[in-house]
Design a protein around this motif. Structure first.
Motif, mmCIF file in Angstrom:
data_model
loop_
_atom_site.group_PDB
_atom_site.id
_atom_site.type_symbol
_atom_site.label_atom_id
_atom_site.label_comp_id
_atom_site.label_asym_id
_atom_site.label_seq_id
_atom_site.Cartn_x
_atom_site.Cartn_y
_atom_site.Cartn_z
ATOM 1 N N ILE A 57 0.836 -1.206 0.000
ATOM 2 C CA ILE A 57 0.000 0.000 0.000
ATOM 3 C C ILE A 57 0.869 1.254 0.000
ATOM 4 C CG2 ILE A 57 -1.678 1.320 1.333
ATOM 5 C CD1 ILE A 57 -2.890 -1.299 2.250
ATOM 6 N N ILE A 58 1.930 1.271 0.803
ATOM 7 C CA ILE A 58 2.805 2.438 0.874
ATOM 8 C C ILE A 58 3.508 2.672 -0.465
ATOM 9 C CG2 ILE A 58 4.868 3.401 1.950
ATOM 10 C CD1 ILE A 58 2.399 3.521 3.711
ATOM 11 N N ILE A 59 3.993 1.586 -1.066
ATOM 12 C CA ILE A 59 4.713 1.718 -2.340
ATOM 13 C C ILE A 59 3.790 2.219 -3.450
ATOM 14 C CG2 ILE A 59 5.906 0.393 -4.139
ATOM 15 C CD1 ILE A 59 7.024 -1.374 -1.911
ATOM 16 N N SER A 60 2.510 1.874 -3.372
ATOM 17 C CA SER A 60 1.573 2.262 -4.428
ATOM 18 C C SER A 60 1.043 3.690 -4.254
ATOM 19 C CB SER A 60 0.395 1.286 -4.462
ATOM 20 O OG SER A 60 -0.376 1.401 -3.268
ATOM 21 N N ILE A 61 1.451 4.374 -3.184
ATOM 22 C CA ILE A 61 0.977 5.747 -2.970
ATOM 23 C C ILE A 61 1.272 6.661 -4.160
ATOM 24 C CG2 ILE A 61 1.479 7.842 -1.617
ATOM 25 C CD1 ILE A 61 1.411 6.152 0.886
ATOM 26 N N PRO A 62 2.476 6.592 -4.786
ATOM 27 C CA PRO A 62 2.728 7.469 -5.946
ATOM 28 C C PRO A 62 1.704 7.343 -7.065
ATOM 29 C CG PRO A 62 4.788 6.515 -5.188
ATOM 30 C CD PRO A 62 3.697 5.857 -4.406
ATOM 31 N N LEU A 63 1.027 6.170 -7.158
ATOM 32 C CA LEU A 63 -0.005 6.022 -8.191
ATOM 33 C C LEU A 63 -1.129 7.035 -8.001
ATOM 34 C CD1 LEU A 63 -0.285 2.123 -8.440
ATOM 35 C CD2 LEU A 63 0.857 3.686 -10.026
ATOM 36 N N SER A 64 -1.422 7.360 -6.735
ATOM 37 C CA SER A 64 -2.482 8.338 -6.481
ATOM 38 C C SER A 64 -2.033 9.757 -6.775
ATOM 39 C CB SER A 64 -2.943 8.233 -5.020
ATOM 40 O OG SER A 64 -1.894 8.562 -4.143
ATOM 41 N N LEU A 65 -0.707 9.962 -6.827
ATOM 42 C CA LEU A 65 -0.205 11.308 -7.081
ATOM 43 C C LEU A 65 -0.102 11.615 -8.571
ATOM 44 C CD1 LEU A 65 2.676 11.433 -4.428
ATOM 45 C CD2 LEU A 65 0.248 11.934 -4.132
ATOM 46 N N VAL A 66 -0.100 10.581 -9.411
ATOM 47 C CA VAL A 66 0.029 10.804 -10.855
ATOM 48 C C VAL A 66 -1.126 11.648 -11.370
ATOM 49 C CG1 VAL A 66 0.034 9.683 -13.111
ATOM 50 C CG2 VAL A 66 1.360 8.703 -11.227
ATOM 51 N N GLY A 67 -2.342 11.246 -11.023
ATOM 52 C CA GLY A 67 -3.510 11.997 -11.482
ATOM 53 C C GLY A 67 -3.531 13.410 -10.941
ATOM 54 N N ALA A 68 -3.084 13.578 -9.702
ATOM 55 C CA ALA A 68 -3.064 14.911 -9.101
ATOM 56 C C ALA A 68 -2.111 15.832 -9.848
ATOM 57 C CB ALA A 68 -2.674 14.810 -7.634
ATOM 58 N N ILE A 69 -0.921 15.341 -10.168
ATOM 59 C CA ILE A 69 0.065 16.152 -10.899
ATOM 60 C C ILE A 69 -0.460 16.507 -12.289
ATOM 61 C CG2 ILE A 69 2.399 16.224 -11.801
ATOM 62 C CD1 ILE A 69 2.197 16.319 -8.752
ATOM 63 N N VAL A 70 -1.088 15.532 -12.962
ATOM 64 C CA VAL A 70 -1.656 15.799 -14.282
ATOM 65 C C VAL A 70 -2.749 16.859 -14.187
ATOM 66 C CG1 VAL A 70 -2.980 14.804 -16.183
ATOM 67 C CG2 VAL A 70 -1.064 13.531 -15.188
ATOM 68 N N GLY A 71 -3.594 16.770 -13.149
ATOM 69 C CA GLY A 71 -4.644 17.764 -12.961
ATOM 70 C C GLY A 71 -4.080 19.162 -12.751
ATOM 71 N N LEU A 72 -3.020 19.280 -11.976
ATOM 72 C CA LEU A 72 -2.390 20.588 -11.766
ATOM 73 C C LEU A 72 -1.816 21.142 -13.064
ATOM 74 C CD1 LEU A 72 -0.512 19.985 -8.378
ATOM 75 C CD2 LEU A 72 -2.483 21.463 -8.731
ATOM 76 N N LEU A 73 -1.180 20.275 -13.852
ATOM 77 C CA LEU A 73 -0.588 20.731 -15.112
ATOM 78 C C LEU A 73 -1.654 21.201 -16.089
ATOM 79 C CD1 LEU A 73 2.179 18.002 -15.638
ATOM 80 C CD2 LEU A 73 2.495 20.382 -14.955
ATOM 81 N N LEU A 74 -2.753 20.438 -16.198
ATOM 82 C CA LEU A 74 -3.827 20.814 -17.119
ATOM 83 C C LEU A 74 -4.484 22.130 -16.720
ATOM 84 C CD1 LEU A 74 -5.544 17.355 -17.776
ATOM 85 C CD2 LEU A 74 -3.984 18.610 -19.280
ATOM 86 N N ALA A 75 -4.550 22.393 -15.421
ATOM 87 C CA ALA A 75 -5.184 23.625 -14.937
ATOM 88 C C ALA A 75 -4.206 24.788 -14.841
ATOM 89 C CB ALA A 75 -5.821 23.383 -13.570
#
Length: 365
Positions: A225-243
């Motif tokens: 679960i800890i190692i997979s945390i970056p997967l949740s950050l991918v969408g967040a970073i993409v959302g920031l870039l698009l906005a």
């Protein structure tokens, strides 16, 4: 510290060098895109009468520096000679030249200084006397003199503007030893807050890991679960870039909250898969059944968070610079959680668990 969205501070001892450096930096900052309302903090402009002693002439006449300094101090600033005692107060008596003499450069030049041999030498023969300008106030920070430039930032993020300004200043401004430049204002506060949040993020990850290990009793599942945390950050970073948003304090807070919700969803999913395994299902059946069973609950949780964040993401007005990055982290992060984590987590669980089971069988055989 200083107020303003961004400030550039120059530290050193010599006032003239500070003034020269701050003018060079002002010229550079004018050419940096996004800089607005550029101004130098006004600390100079007070008219002064400068008395620059000629020590060689004073030595020729045998006149000590202290005698000349005392004469100038008495004539221009005055010295307290006595006190007058009254019934209810004490009044100090100050001795100095009258105002018409103090403000007349020629009369100051004609002040006579007593030499040891009895001569009386005009002050103009012992010193260079001229009108000049001095600082209204000498500002210090951490016990060092400083000058600063204040500006606002328009149309770009502060971090990229500071990075560009630092490159140009380093290439074009040469400071003597002992002089240095710092960036301050709200940028300084933001950098401090980002460092604090980064430390907090590491602490939160550590606490989550301890809780997961105590809950599952499995180091492997807690680490997964800890190692997979970056997967949740991918969408967040993409959302920031698009906005067109940046990583700042608001978005960092959003990332921490996003991480917590995604970890919660993973805990629910893995707990259900473990239940099916304990019920006698093989690994593949347990993973598929657990993922399908919890898909609706996790999907609805993420969808509600997305819908709730949409008004904040599209609202433009007072305070939008704070809540828009937070909202875009939520929207991008939870969309990514639906598209990536809900597929990746079951797959990773099956792969890692299958490898572990395979190694156990080989060890027993």
């Amino acid at each position: 510290g200083t107020g303003g969205e961004l400030s550039v501070k120059v530290f050193g001892n010599d006032w003239d060098i500070l003034n020269q450096a701050i003018e060079e930096i002002r010229h550079i900052m004018e050419g940096v895109a996004g800089v607005a309302d550029l101004q130098i903090e006004q600390t100079s402009g007070i008219p002064q009468l400068v008395v620059d002693l000629n020590r060689s002439e004073m030595a020729r006449f045998g006149i000590p520096v202290g005698d000349v300094a005392d004469l100038v101090e008495t004539a221009l600033n005055g010295i307290e000679v006595t006190d007058v005692y009254e019934e209810d107060r004490i009044t100090s008596i100050l001795l100095r030249l009258s105002e018409e003499y103090r403000h007349d450069e020629e009369r100051v030049k004609n002040l006579l200084v007593d030499a040891p041999n009895g001569e009386r030498i005009p002050l103009s023969q012992l010193a260079d006397i001229r009108h000049g300008q001095g600082p209204q106030e000498i500002l210090r920070e951490n016990m060092m003199r400083r000058k600063l430039i204040l500006c606002s930032v328009v149309g770009r993020d502060v971090a990229s503007l500071v990075a560009e300004a630092q490159r140009k200043i380093a290439a074009e401004v040469v400071l003597p030893a002992g002089y240095f430049i710092e960036f301050g204002g709200s940028f300084e506060n933001q950098q401090r807050a980002m460092r604090d949040l980064a430390v907090l993020l590491l602490v939160v990850v550590l606490i989550i890991f301890v809780i997961l290990f105590s809950s599952f009793g499995s180091l492997l599942q807690a680490s997964l679960i800890i190692i997979s945390i970056p997967l949740s950050l991918v969408g967040a970073i993409v959302g920031l870039l698009l906005a067109g948003q940046t990583i700042n304090v608001s978005s960092m807070i959003g990332l921490i909250a996003l991480m917590g919700v995604c970890v919660q969803n993973d805990v629910i999913l893995i707990a259900k898969i473990n239940d099916f395994i304990k019920g006698g299902h093989d690994l593949r059946e347990a993973v598929v059944a657990g993922a399908l069973k919890k898909f609706r609950a996790i999907f609805m949780t993420n969808l509600v968070m997305i819908v709730g964040s949409i008004p904040l993401a599209f609202h433009v007005g007072t305070g939008s610079e704070l809540h828009r990055p937070l909202a875009m982290v939520y929207i991008g992060g939870f969309v990514g959680a639906i598209l990536i984590r809900m597929v990746a987590m079951p797959v990773l669980f099956e792969v890692v668990s299958g490898l572990t089971t395979g190694r156990s069988k080989l060890a027993h055989s």
